[in-house]
Design a protein around this motif. Structure first.
Motif, PDB file in Angstrom:
ATOM      1  N   LEU A 167      -5.073  -5.223 -10.224  1.00 18.47           N
ATOM      2  CA  LEU A 167      -3.633  -5.027 -10.020  1.00 18.47           C
ATOM      3  C   LEU A 167      -2.765  -5.511 -11.184  1.00 18.47           C
ATOM      4  O   LEU A 167      -1.800  -4.812 -11.540  1.00 18.47           O
ATOM      5  N   ALA A 217      -4.599   2.063  -7.118  1.00 13.67           N
ATOM      6  CA  ALA A 217      -4.370   0.906  -7.987  1.00 13.67           C
ATOM      7  C   ALA A 217      -5.481   0.669  -8.998  1.00 13.67           C
ATOM      8  O   ALA A 217      -5.350  -0.213  -9.845  1.00 13.67           O
ATOM      9  N   VAL A 219       4.193  -1.080  -4.433  1.00 13.40           N
ATOM     10  CA  VAL A 219       2.809  -1.387  -4.082  1.00 13.40           C
ATOM     11  C   VAL A 219       2.725  -1.614  -2.576  1.00 13.40           C
ATOM     12  O   VAL A 219       3.519  -2.362  -2.004  1.00 13.40           O
TER      13      VAL A 219
END
Length: 317
Positions: free
Chosen positions: A17, A102, A45
């Motif tokens: 991330l 991601a 996110v």
């Protein structure tokens, strides 16, 4: 200019991330500087109940970078629900939306190209893999077989396209009208219609962390897609039942002929094989029917597809 929201589902992505947020926010800033999108565009996110530090990374990043925001689910609801949950939370703040995982396996350089196609009048822009060089031979074969099967049973899908796509605001509005709990977005989005096109890109191998979609989950997603859009498995069981019935009639005729000809056979093996064969077919039929009944059961309960515990979008506005 239009506000873009990039929706990024994330589950236990603490390793990948930080780099993903950096790369995606840079792409977002470059498009803002080029005046392709509004300066209030966001990177959203969706923390899908991660058990690691994923959410704390998002919170810290949002304090340092105003382009980054996030929502936090109360528990893990699954990838498809994370995508639809992100779009639901993002819709009041954006005009156009891009969903991307991601892990950075999807090429972020395709995002500006998607925006260009949107500005050319397309409401849906699919990110389509130009090749499957990074996949194993088994994965390539199963993927091709799956797309062919879905096409034969009447499910419209975009081959080699996953959940990396752009959708306009009006497409998202229509998408959110689909209330089923058993989501298969790759099949739903093409059903909505509106002008669409494709952007081709080369998919990369995962650099950090582990895949959150092992073979078991991929097979479950494929089965969910088949049973959510078609009753073909039930038709298959019906055909199989008719076929075995015809075989049993044939065996009866054969046994009668052998009896009158005086050829008496003990027949223990054939009886046992027949019992196991018919029993297996019955169990398969019951399982397939049970799968559909289970889906009906889940849909009628009307439980929420996701629960948002924390919403940074609201705090930032």
């Amino acid at each position: 200019m239009k506000k873009l929201v990039i929706v990024v589902p994330a589950y236990n992505e603490e390793e990948s991330l930080p780099k993903s947020l950096s790369v995606l926010s840079d792409v977002l800033q470059q498009m803002i500087d080029a005046k392709k999108i509004d300066s209030e565009s966001k990177l959203l996110v969706v923390n899908d109940g991660s058990k690691d530090k994923t959410w704390s990374i998002v919170v810290d990043a949002s304090k340092k970078n105003p382009l980054i925001s996030g929502i936090n689910f109360s528990r893990n609801f699954g990838h498809q629900n994370a995508v639809i949950g992100g779009l639901t939370a993002a819709r009041p703040y954006g005009d156009v939306f891009i969903t991307i995982d991601a892990d950075l396996q999807d090429d972020v350089n395709a995002i500006p190209k998607m925006i260009d196609q949107y500005l050319n009048g397309y409401d849906v822009v699919y990110g389509v893999r130009s090749a499957r060089a990074t996949d194993t031979r088994f994965k390539r074969w199963t993927a091709e077989a799956f797309y062919k099967l879905m096409n034969k049973i009447g499910v419209e899908m975009i081959p080699d396209a996953a959940d990396f796509r752009l959708t306009s605001g009006r497409v998202v509005d229509e998408l959110l009208q689909y209330k089923e709990r058993n989501l298969f977005l790759r099949g739903i989005v093409p059903k909505i219609g509106f002008p669409s096109t494709k952007v081709f890109y080369a998919r990369k191998e995962r650099e950090l962390g582990e895949s959150k979609y092992p073979l078991r989950k991929m097979l479950a997603l494929a089965w969910n897609g088949i049973t959510s859009f078609s009753v073909a498995p039930m038709h298959f069981v019906l055909t199989l039942g008719i076929f075995t019935t015809l075989i049993s009639f044939g065996m009866m005729v054969y046994s009668a002929i052998q009896y009158f000809m005086g050829h008496v056979i003990a027949g223990w093996s054939s009886i046992m094989v027949s019992i196991w064969f018919l029993g297996g077919i019955q169990l398969i039929g019951i399982s397939v029917i049970g799968e559909y009944l289970g889906k009906v059961f889940n849909e009628t309960k009307g439980r929420p597809r996701f629960i948002i515990q924390d919403n940074l979008m609201d705090d930032q506005n």
